[in-house]
Design an enzyme around this catalytic site. Structure first.
Site, mmCIF file in Angstrom:
data_model
loop_
_atom_site.group_PDB
_atom_site.id
_atom_site.type_symbol
_atom_site.label_atom_id
_atom_site.label_comp_id
_atom_site.label_asym_id
_atom_site.label_seq_id
_atom_site.Cartn_x
_atom_site.Cartn_y
_atom_site.Cartn_z
ATOM 1 N N GLU A 218 40.091 12.873 -25.753
ATOM 2 C CA GLU A 218 38.986 13.678 -25.225
ATOM 3 C C GLU A 218 38.190 12.829 -24.255
ATOM 4 O OE1 GLU A 218 36.241 15.393 -28.025
ATOM 5 O OE2 GLU A 218 37.808 15.798 -29.503
ATOM 6 N N GLU B 268 32.081 26.936 -24.452
ATOM 7 C CA GLU B 268 32.233 27.586 -25.756
ATOM 8 C C GLU B 268 30.850 27.918 -26.330
ATOM 9 O OE1 GLU B 268 35.350 25.453 -28.226
ATOM 10 O OE2 GLU B 268 35.243 24.128 -26.482
ATOM 11 N N LYS C 214 29.427 26.781 -30.008
ATOM 12 C CA LYS C 214 29.130 25.383 -30.321
ATOM 13 C C LYS C 214 27.619 25.204 -30.360
ATOM 14 C CE LYS C 214 31.935 22.176 -29.451
ATOM 15 N NZ LYS C 214 32.701 21.056 -28.881
ATOM 16 N N GLU D 251 26.715 20.681 -25.559
ATOM 17 C CA GLU D 251 27.984 20.959 -26.227
ATOM 18 C C GLU D 251 28.631 22.262 -25.751
ATOM 19 O OE1 GLU D 251 29.613 18.992 -28.150
ATOM 20 O OE2 GLU D 251 28.096 17.439 -28.429
#
Length: 338
Positions: free
Chosen positions: A257, A309, A312, A317
Site C-alpha cells: 500500500e 470509500e 471509511k 481516509e
C-alpha cells in the site's frame, strides 16, 4: 570510480525515470455503499492497464469477475478470521476450498496475505500458524506459484530513523521473527504498507515536501554511506535493516500500500499533491531501481486505492481513491495507458 554521493544521485535519477511501463498494482478497497459492481471494477482495471489487484477480503462476486482476465490477484484473509484458522487446519482448508481452489485454473493468484496490519497487536501470534497451515494445503494441491505472506505497517518498528538504526519493537519482534523465518524458508517477500504522506502530515515544518512526494533531485537524508532522495526508499531500507538485524537479510519486500489523499486535511491533501505522489510512485516502481542499501532489489508496488470509500472513517481516509465511485478519475495516474 563514482563517489558515494554520485551513486546516491544516480539511484535518485534512476528511480525517477521509467524506461518502460511495469505492471503496477492497485488496492481494491470496498468500504463504500456507492461503488460499482465487481464486473465494472474489473473492466475498469483492464481499461486502465492495471494488471495487479489486491483484494483485502475474499468475495465470490469479485472472484467470478476476475476469471480469465490475466489480472494477478493478491488475496487477503480477514483479520477476524485468523483465530479460527490458526486453531485448526480444517478451517484453513474450508477457506481455501471456497475462495482459491475453484478459481485456481482461471485466476492468477500471486499472494495470499494472512491478515493486514495485525502486527503488532493481539492477533499477531495467529499469523504464523495460519501461514503454516495454508502452505501445507498449497503444497498438497501443487500450487507452488502462490506465495503466502502477511502485510505489516511501519508501527512494527521501535526505531526507524535513520534507516540504519531501524529495529523491530519489543511488541513486534517475536511475531516478526517467526513470520520472517517462514518467509525466508519459502523465499516469499514481506508485504509492507508505506505512507510518506502520514510522516509528512505529522511534521510538515521539518520534512521536505519533495522528499515525501518522491521528486527531490538531491540527497535529502544522508545515513552513513547511503543517501536518500525520497522517503519511500528510506522506509523500504528501514525494513531491510531491521530484518537483517534479526537474521533475515534474504527476505524481499513488496510495497503493498502507498498513496496520498486528495482531500480531508486542507492544503496537505490537494488533488494536485495526490496526483504528484501517485504518479511519482508509479514511476518509482516502473524504474525497477533498487534502494541505496539494496541496489539490486526488485521492488513491486500497489497504489492505495482504487476508489474513494465513503464508509471509511471521516477525514483523509475517505479520499485515497484514484477514481470516484462513478468511475471518473480523480486525477490521471496512468496517462500513457489507454
Amino acid at each position: 570510480m563514482m563517489t558515494l554521493v554520485q551513486v546516491a544521485l544516480a539511484l535518485c535519477a534512476l528511480a525517477a525515470r521509467a524506461e518502460a511501463f511495469v505492471a503496477i498494482g492497485v488496492n481494491y478497497g470496498r468500504l463504500g455503499n456507492d461503488l460499482p459492481s465487481p464486473a465494472q471494477v474489473v473492466q475498469l482495471y483492464r481499461n486502465n492497464g492495471i494488471t495487479k489487484m489486491r483484494l483485502f477480503d475474499p468475495d465470490v462476486a469479485v472472484l467470478e469477475a476476475l476469471r480469465n482476465t490475466q489480472i494477478d490477484l493478491t488475496l487477503g484473509i480477514r483479520n477476524e478470521d485468523l483465530p479460527a484458522m490458526a486453531a485448526t487446519i480444517e478451517a484453513v482448508d474450508k477457506w481455501f476450498a471456497t475462495y482459491v481452489q475453484p478459481y485456481s485454473q482461471d485466476i492468477v493468484f500471486r499472494f495470499i496475505v494472512v491478515g493486514n496490519e495485525v502486527v503488532p497487536g493481539n492477533l499477531a501470534n495467529y499469523v504464523l500458524p495460519v501461514m503454516q497451515n495454508l502452505q501445507s494445503i498449497l503444497d498438497a494441491s501443487h500450487l507452488s506459484g502462490i506465495s503466502v505472506t502477511t502485510s505489516v505497517p511501519t508501527s512494527v518498528f521501535g526505531t526507524s530513523y535513520p534507516p540504519s538504526l531501524s529495529v523491530f519493537s519489543d511488541e513486534s519482534k517475536e511475531a516478526m521473527v517467526g513470520i520472517l523465518g517462514f518467509l525466508s524458508a519459502q523465499a516469499n517477500p514481506l508485504l509492507v504498507n508505506l505512507y510518506p504522506y502520514f510522516a509528512y502530515a505529522s511534521d510538515p515544518q521539518n520534512i521536505r515536501l519533495d522528499y515525501a512526494q518522491l521528486n527531490a533531485k538531491d540527497v535529502v537524508v544522508q545515513d552513513g554511506s547511503f543517501g536518500y532522495c525520497n522517503m519511500l526508499d528510506a522506509m523500504i531500507d528501514s525494513f531491510f535493516w531491521a530484518m537483517e538485524k534479526v537474521g533475515f537479510a534474504d527476505v524481499d519486500v513488496v510495497v503493498s500500500e502507498s498513496g496520498w489523499p486528495s482531500a480531508g486535511k486542507g492544503e496537505l491533501t490537494t488533488t494536485s499533491m495526490a496526483a504528484t505522489y501517485n504518479q511519482n510512485f508509479v514511476r518509482r516502481i516502473a524504474s525497477q531501481a533498487g534502494t541505496p542499501k539494496r541496489p539490486d532489489a526488485f521492488i513491486e508496488g500497489f497504489v492505495f486505492a482504487m476508489f474513494n470509500e465513503n464508509l471509511k472513517p471521516g477525514g483523509v481516509e475517505q479520499h485515497f481513491g484514484l477514481f470516484y465511485p462513478d468511475m471518473r478519475p480523480v486525477y490521471p495516474v496512468f496517462p500513457d495507458v489507454h
